[in-house]
Design a protein around this motif. Structure first.
Motif, PDB file in Angstrom:
ATOM      1  N   ASP A 111      50.016  35.688  32.062  1.00  0.00           N
ATOM      2  CA  ASP A 111      49.812  37.065  31.621  1.00  0.00           C
ATOM      3  C   ASP A 111      50.113  37.142  30.124  1.00  0.00           C
ATOM      4  OD1 ASP A 111      49.920  39.879  31.174  1.00  0.00           O
ATOM      5  OD2 ASP A 111      50.413  40.202  33.279  1.00  0.00           O
ATOM      6  N   ARG A 112      49.208  37.725  29.360  1.00  0.00           N
ATOM      7  CA  ARG A 112      49.433  37.858  27.914  1.00  0.00           C
ATOM      8  C   ARG A 112      50.493  38.913  27.596  1.00  0.00           C
ATOM      9  NH1 ARG A 112      43.586  38.804  25.409  1.00  0.00           N
ATOM     10  NH2 ARG A 112      43.595  40.323  27.133  1.00  0.00           N
ATOM     11  N   ASP A 114      50.144  42.007  26.999  1.00  0.00           N
ATOM     12  CA  ASP A 114      49.712  42.914  25.941  1.00  0.00           C
ATOM     13  C   ASP A 114      49.286  44.276  26.487  1.00  0.00           C
ATOM     14  OD1 ASP A 114      47.470  41.990  27.222  1.00  0.00           O
ATOM     15  OD2 ASP A 114      46.311  41.667  25.393  1.00  0.00           O
ATOM     16  N   ARG A 280      55.886  38.254  25.211  1.00  0.00           N
ATOM     17  CA  ARG A 280      54.423  38.134  25.314  1.00  0.00           C
ATOM     18  C   ARG A 280      54.058  36.721  25.764  1.00  0.00           C
ATOM     19  NH1 ARG A 280      51.632  35.805  20.980  1.00  0.00           N
ATOM     20  NH2 ARG A 280      52.887  35.301  19.142  1.00  0.00           N
ATOM     21  N   ASN A 281      52.839  36.615  26.281  1.00  0.00           N
ATOM     22  CA  ASN A 281      52.265  35.322  26.696  1.00  0.00           C
ATOM     23  C   ASN A 281      53.197  34.549  27.636  1.00  0.00           C
ATOM     24  OD1 ASN A 281      49.956  35.777  25.195  1.00  0.00           O
ATOM     25  ND2 ASN A 281      50.701  34.674  23.393  1.00  0.00           N
ATOM     26  N   GLU A 283      53.811  32.311  31.042  1.00  0.00           N
ATOM     27  CA  GLU A 283      53.157  31.375  31.959  1.00  0.00           C
ATOM     28  C   GLU A 283      54.218  30.842  32.905  1.00  0.00           C
ATOM     29  OE1 GLU A 283      50.955  28.289  30.101  1.00  0.00           O
ATOM     30  OE2 GLU A 283      49.948  29.632  28.672  1.00  0.00           O
TER      31      GLU A 283
END
Length: 287
Positions: A111-112, A114, A280-281, A283
């Motif tokens: 998921d980014r 954002d 952010r970002n 994984e």
């Protein structure tokens, strides 16, 4: 050789004529076929058959067909080369594609962060999970822990998480809860990310036990850093921007599976009445 490709069969050479064309011209004699063993063997066999004249014509035609196939292929290649006055280019064989890290059969979450998605935006009396500037920003208004709800996929065994983290306010620590089994009591493990230390804690029955902390200021200053934790064989290895920072044994049999959560631990003071961190970002993978 152009006659062999004639559209009208009547204009094509007969088998004997083709044999003479291949063997008796100055550029296609048997002697000139040295270095092309497939042509030389086929041509010699064809000549022998024509001299004996004892086999049916279809046998000779079959032999000549082999010669013709190779010769036409060579002629086509030569014609293509003549059409292009540049040197022939031989492309290298494609290399094997890079191999992705081996993954297990468990869940994978990417998921980014954002916009609202697997981590929804939410606000409560304790704090908020909001999306600002392309990041998930977690804030609180009291000296409490505040976590954002995330995917309910359960992870166990070897797994990993990587996420970009920024500490936005003094006194704020980011944390990643893993193998979490109770949102309210934080029964599981925490990867605690502060401006002066990074480490792993075991939480059970509202008690926290430090099982591997390293004093470091690598996260100080408010900038973004890529934090990665890999769990293999019940050992968690924590890296920041690729450098190993801490390790911890995560072998408590009471906490072998659970969720991942992103959160904030803050101790506001007069200079920073609220706490705030950004992610952010993210994984998360089963290894």
């Amino acid at each position: 050789m152009a006659r062999t490709l004639a559209k009208d069969p009547v204009d094509r050479p007969t088998a004997p004529e083709l044999l003479e064309l291949l063997l008796d011209t100055g550029s296609h004699s048997v002697a000139d076929l040295t270095g092309r063993p497939e042509l030389e063997v086929a041509a010699q066999a064809a000549r022998a058959q024509s001299r004996r004249g004892r086999r049916p014509a279809r046998v000779l035609a079959a032999v000549l067909a082999g010669v013709l196939a190779v010769a036409v292929a060579g002629a086509a290649g030569a014609w293509a080369a003549l059409r292009d006055d540049t040197a022939a280019v031989v492309l290298p064989a494609p290399s094997s594609p890079p191999q992705a890290p081996a993954l297990g059969n468990g869940p994978v979450i990417i998921d980014r962060l954002d916009r609202p998605g697997q981590w929804p935006a939410a606000t409560s009396e304790d704090g908020s999970c909001a999306y600002t500037g392309g990041r998930l920003v977690i804030s609180d208004v009291e000296p409490v822990w505040h976590a954002c709800d995330g995917p309910d996929d359960l992870f166990a065994g070897d797994s990993s998480i990587a996420v970009t983290v920024a500490l936005l306010e003094p006194g704020s620590c980011a944390f990643v809860a893993f193998r979490l089994t109770a949102d309210d009591e934080y029964n599981g493990y925490l990867l605690r990310l502060c401006a002066d230390a990074i480490g792993v804690e075991r939480h059970a029955d509202d008690r926290a036990e430090d099982i591997g902390t390293t004093e470091t200021a690598v996260l100080a200053g408010g900038g973004e850093h890529r934090v990665a934790m890999e769990i293999r064989d019940e050992v968690a290895t924590v890296r920041v921007d690729g450098a190993t920072i801490a390790t911890a044994a995560v072998d408590d049999r009471r906490a072998v599976t659970g969720w991942f959560r992103l959160g904030l631990e803050a101790e506001p003071d007069a200079e920073a009445p609220t706490g705030s961190v950004a992610y952010r970002n993210v994984e998360i993978r089963t290894l």
